[in-house]
Design an enzyme around this catalytic site. Structure first.
Site, PDB file in Angstrom:
ATOM      1  N   TYR A  36       1.463   7.081  -7.746  1.00  0.00           N
ATOM      2  CA  TYR A  36       2.419   7.802  -6.905  1.00  0.00           C
ATOM      3  C   TYR A  36       3.847   7.338  -7.191  1.00  0.00           C
ATOM      4  O   TYR A  36       4.760   8.144  -7.383  1.00  0.00           O
ATOM      5  CB  TYR A  36       2.060   7.573  -5.438  1.00  0.00           C
ATOM      6  CG  TYR A  36       2.978   8.262  -4.452  1.00  0.00           C
ATOM      7  CD1 TYR A  36       2.695   9.546  -3.994  1.00  0.00           C
ATOM      8  CD2 TYR A  36       4.122   7.631  -3.974  1.00  0.00           C
ATOM      9  CE1 TYR A  36       3.532  10.183  -3.086  1.00  0.00           C
ATOM     10  CE2 TYR A  36       4.967   8.254  -3.074  1.00  0.00           C
ATOM     11  CZ  TYR A  36       4.667   9.533  -2.632  1.00  0.00           C
ATOM     12  OH  TYR A  36       5.500  10.161  -1.745  1.00  0.00           O
ATOM     13  N   SER A  82      10.423   2.461   4.689  1.00  0.00           N
ATOM     14  CA  SER A  82       9.396   1.930   3.794  1.00  0.00           C
ATOM     15  C   SER A  82       9.896   0.621   3.196  1.00  0.00           C
ATOM     16  O   SER A  82      10.979   0.144   3.536  1.00  0.00           O
ATOM     17  CB  SER A  82       9.106   2.921   2.670  1.00  0.00           C
ATOM     18  OG  SER A  82       8.518   4.089   3.166  1.00  0.00           O
ATOM     19  N   GLU A 110       4.342 -13.259   2.819  1.00  0.00           N
ATOM     20  CA  GLU A 110       3.101 -13.014   3.564  1.00  0.00           C
ATOM     21  C   GLU A 110       2.273 -11.959   2.842  1.00  0.00           C
ATOM     22  O   GLU A 110       2.810 -11.125   2.100  1.00  0.00           O
ATOM     23  CB  GLU A 110       3.414 -12.556   4.990  1.00  0.00           C
ATOM     24  CG  GLU A 110       4.193 -11.256   5.066  1.00  0.00           C
ATOM     25  CD  GLU A 110       4.729 -10.986   6.463  1.00  0.00           C
ATOM     26  OE1 GLU A 110       3.903 -10.792   7.369  1.00  0.00           O
ATOM     27  OE2 GLU A 110       5.966 -10.983   6.631  1.00  0.00           O
ATOM     28  N   LYS A 112       0.383  -8.558   2.111  1.00  0.00           N
ATOM     29  CA  LYS A 112       0.621  -7.177   2.540  1.00  0.00           C
ATOM     30  C   LYS A 112      -0.731  -6.549   2.880  1.00  0.00           C
ATOM     31  O   LYS A 112      -1.515  -6.237   1.985  1.00  0.00           O
ATOM     32  CB  LYS A 112       1.322  -6.385   1.434  1.00  0.00           C
ATOM     33  CG  LYS A 112       1.715  -4.978   1.857  1.00  0.00           C
ATOM     34  CD  LYS A 112       2.474  -4.270   0.747  1.00  0.00           C
ATOM     35  CE  LYS A 112       2.923  -2.889   1.193  1.00  0.00           C
ATOM     36  NZ  LYS A 112       1.793  -2.005   1.540  1.00  0.00           N
ATOM     37  N   LYS A 305       3.368  -5.440  -5.361  1.00  0.00           N
ATOM     38  CA  LYS A 305       2.090  -4.745  -5.211  1.00  0.00           C
ATOM     39  C   LYS A 305       1.118  -5.153  -6.314  1.00  0.00           C
ATOM     40  O   LYS A 305       1.487  -5.290  -7.472  1.00  0.00           O
ATOM     41  CB  LYS A 305       2.296  -3.218  -5.251  1.00  0.00           C
ATOM     42  CG  LYS A 305       3.137  -2.669  -4.114  1.00  0.00           C
ATOM     43  CD  LYS A 305       2.401  -2.678  -2.780  1.00  0.00           C
ATOM     44  CE  LYS A 305       1.245  -1.708  -2.719  1.00  0.00           C
ATOM     45  NZ  LYS A 305       1.624  -0.303  -2.634  1.00  0.00           N
ATOM     46  N   CYS A 412     -33.272   3.102 -29.361  1.00  0.00           N
ATOM     47  CA  CYS A 412     -33.845   4.188 -30.156  1.00  0.00           C
ATOM     48  C   CYS A 412     -34.080   3.628 -31.554  1.00  0.00           C
ATOM     49  O   CYS A 412     -33.130   3.214 -32.221  1.00  0.00           O
ATOM     50  CB  CYS A 412     -32.889   5.381 -30.221  1.00  0.00           C
ATOM     51  SG  CYS A 412     -33.453   6.673 -31.359  1.00  0.00           S
TER      52      CYS A 412
END
EC number: 6.5.1.2
Length: 660
Positions: A36, A82, A110, A112, A305, A412
């Site tokens: 995104y 955001s 911290e 997320k 992230k 096989c």
């Protein structure tokens, strides 16, 4: 050009709006944040370059929205912004470096939480309302549902006005328990938490174990100078704050901040909740105000992230694939998920024994990972929606020959199996082998299906101009294919030997052969004519065991394999390769290395290639047979394992002279 730009902008806006609805309204996102964000950045880039095409309905001017018609819309007292985000630690460090702390370094770190954002409004110490983030200006009123969450105090000991932000989540354990009983399971805990919070009947919500962490407050109901003091006060008032939040000040360095982030990443799988990153914030509130805001995010905070290490998906079907060795591998076709930076629609199931051990069949919800960040694999069954387990068919799907079992795998046994043949050609042309540019899997399959080629040698006899009658093949493309074939004739003998697909013969073993004067076709052929002598000779080479020795001997006594070598020899392929090891490089020659960390001015691939050219052998993981581990900056878990195995450590300074 202008029409193309306009069309790309229109396509991006349409796609982003679709994803916004999936994420904020349906709680069923089809793409990860990473994807995104890339599209948003591309749209911003185009609108910046071509401002005449930027419209008032652009997603870059708005926020995503989770507004639903089922709940009343209420305006937030202030914009709910955001977070800015990065996926690269260097960019995160750059953000920290740009902040003017005025000799008063202060930052909090911290986890997320990967949950559902909520805004709590307290009036005179009483929970007045709870709103979803919505579009940043308006949110849905979910107060009646939020009041059922036991970790949210309805009354405070002090009559204060507060506006707080928190993340509602559900633990991993409860997610698995609840998902079992849902008619339509959720793919992750975030979507489940969001779905529960938006249920119309609050009595239903009360039955689910929702949890929350409070992470920020937005008004001046309490006056504090720093985030650590504010956090301590919130805890005293009865709010649940993540115990992993850590505050750094003048006594600390940026390096300590990054080390703590690394520690969180290392331990993330052990947390009871899902996290998708870490959040860094300036602690000093006065500095926050000086740094200010954009229309989208505060400039005093940044999210680092993670790319997902694993995810859940449903198995839609299971197929069996036949590899170049004849090995039968079952593969699960799954709902598309985004893991470790890539979309995954299929994942290996290894073998029949593995399928039986996890009890997998079509329709089950499974955990999917990318092992070594490369190969997608099904790790375990999360929810069992089928009966029994999938069974590999008794006959090869390509040639119908009865399969045979060797160890844990089915094979096989038909050397003329069409799947085996086409996979051998693909391997021959692959980047790691002959690296024949332009010969994609799709083109090779097309040539094979049209009966233009049956083996690797047909690539050198086929008249490619016959392809002119087929769609997609023009003179230029055909000439490129022909040129690639001609260029492959100049590849070193090591590449040809690897490309022949001798079982278990990889780059490292080939290097061992070459370092022991078995560096040509004639030498290998001559040695292998006396099987017993060849066997004892090969076993004397450190790193070559009985299995690979027998495979080499068998290959150089196989008429089909020898005919291929003779064919390439007649085309004047290189059938010998000299590995020159001078006195300076004796330390490297034939030694097994592994590498970890980063190296100033050199990528890892360059370091590996340069040392390989001097006779070094590289492993991808640390094992007891390793001779050296090369350690750069930010070394990972490989260093710890190497030390436990008493493996010798080499620094960048130790190898620097070999890189010139």
């Amino acid at each position: 050009m202008s029409s193309k730009v306009q069309q790309e902008i229109a396509d991006l806006k349409k796609l982003i709006r679709k994803w916004d609805k999936e994420y904020y309204v349906d709680s069923l996102p089809s793409v990860e944040d990473f994807v995104y964000d890339k599209h948003i950045l591309r749209l911003q880039e185009l609108e910046s370059k071509y401002p005449e095409y930027k419209t008032l309905d652009s997603p870059t001017l708005k926020f995503g929205s989770d507004l639903l018609n089922d709940f009343k819309e209420v305006e937030h007292s202030a914009p709910i912004l955001s977070l800015d985000k990065v996926y690269d630690l260097d960019l995160l460090k750059s953000w920290i470096d740009k902040i003017d702390f005025n000799n008063s370094f202060n930052i909090s770190v911290e986890p997320k939480i990967d949950g559902c954002s909520i805004v709590l409004y307290y009036k005179d110490g009483v929970l007045e309302k709870a709103l979803t983030r919505g579009n940043g200006k308006f949110g849905n009123d979910v107060t009646i549902n939020v009041r059922t969450i036991r970790y949210i105090p309805l009354f405070l000991d002090e009559k204060v006005d507060l506006v707080l932000r928190g993340e509602v989540y559900i633990t991993k354990e409860n997610f698995l328990k609840i998902n079992k009983f849902l008619e339509k399971p959720y793919t992750n805990s975030r979507n489940l938490a969001s779905g529960i919070l938006r249920r119309v009947d609050s009595r239903e919500v009360a039955n689910f174990p929702l949890n929350i962490f409070i992470y920020d407050f937005l008004n001046a109901g309490l006056e504090f100078k720093t985030n650590d003091l504010a956090t301590a006060r919130l805890k005293k008032l009865g709010f649940k704050v993540n115990p992993l939040i850590r505050f750094f000040d003048l006594k600390n360095s940026i390096g300590e901040v990054l080390n703590y982030i690394a520690d969180i990443i290392k331990k993330r799988d052990s947390f009871e909740y899902e996290i998708d990153g870490v959040v860094l914030k300036v602690s000093d509130f006065a500095l926050r105000e000086r740094l200010g805001y954009t229309a989208h995010h505060p400039k005093w905070a940044m999210a680092y992230k993670f790319e997902a290490l694993s995810d859940f998906s449903r198995v839609n079907s299971i197929v069996v694939q036949v590899g170049r060795s004849g090995k039968i591998t079952p593969v699960a076709n799954i709902d598309k998920v985004f893991v470790s930076g890539a979309f995954i629609t299929s994942a290996t199931l290894h073998n029949q024994d593995y399928i039986r051990s996890i009890g997998l069949n079509v329709g089950d919800v499974v955990k999917v990972s990318r092992r070594g960040d490369v190969i997608p694999a099904v790790e375990m069954v999360i929810n069992k929606f089928s009966t029994g387990f999938f069974k590999v068919p008794d006959n090869c799907p390509a040639c119908k020959t009865a399969v045979v079992k060797e160890g844990a795998h089915f094979f096989c046994p038909n050397n003329n199996c069409p799947s085996v043949a086409v996979e051998r050609i693909k391997y021959f042309c692959s980047k790691n082998c002959m690296d024949i540019e332009g010969f994609s899997d799709k083109i090779i399959s097309f040539l094979f299906e049209k009966k233009f080629i049956f083996s690797e040698i047909d690539l050198y006899t086929f008249d490619f101009y016959k392809l002119l009658e087929f769609k997609g093949f023009k003179d230029r493309k055909i000439n490129n294919l022909i040129n690639s074939i001609e260029a492959s004739k100049k590849k070193p003998f090591s590449k040809l030997l690897l490309s022949m697909g001798i079982k278990d013969l990889g780059e490292n073993t080939i290097m061992l052969l070459f370092l022991n004067n078995l560096n040509s076709f004639s030498k290998l052929f001559k040695l292998c004519q006396d099987r017993y002598f060849a066997f004892s000779t090969l076993l004397k080479i450190k790193g070559i065991g009985e299995k690979i020795a027998l495979n080499i001997i068998e290959a150089f006594n196989d008429s089909v394999m020898l005919n291929k070598f003779k064919f390439f020899e007649n085309l004047e392929f290189k059938m010998e390769e000299v590995v020159a090891i001078d006195g300076e490089n004796k330390l490297l020659a034939g030694k097994k290395f592994c590498i970890t960390g980063t190296f100033n001015g050199y990528s890892r691939s360059i370091v590996i290639d340069k040392l390989k050219n001097k006779g070094a052998i590289f492993n991808t993981c640390v094992t007891g047979s390793l001779d050296f581990l090369i350690v750069g900056e930010k070394a990972g878990s490989k260093l710890k394992k190497a030390l436990s195995l008493n493996i010798k450590i080499m620094s960048f300074e130790d190898i620097k002279s070999y890189l010139d």
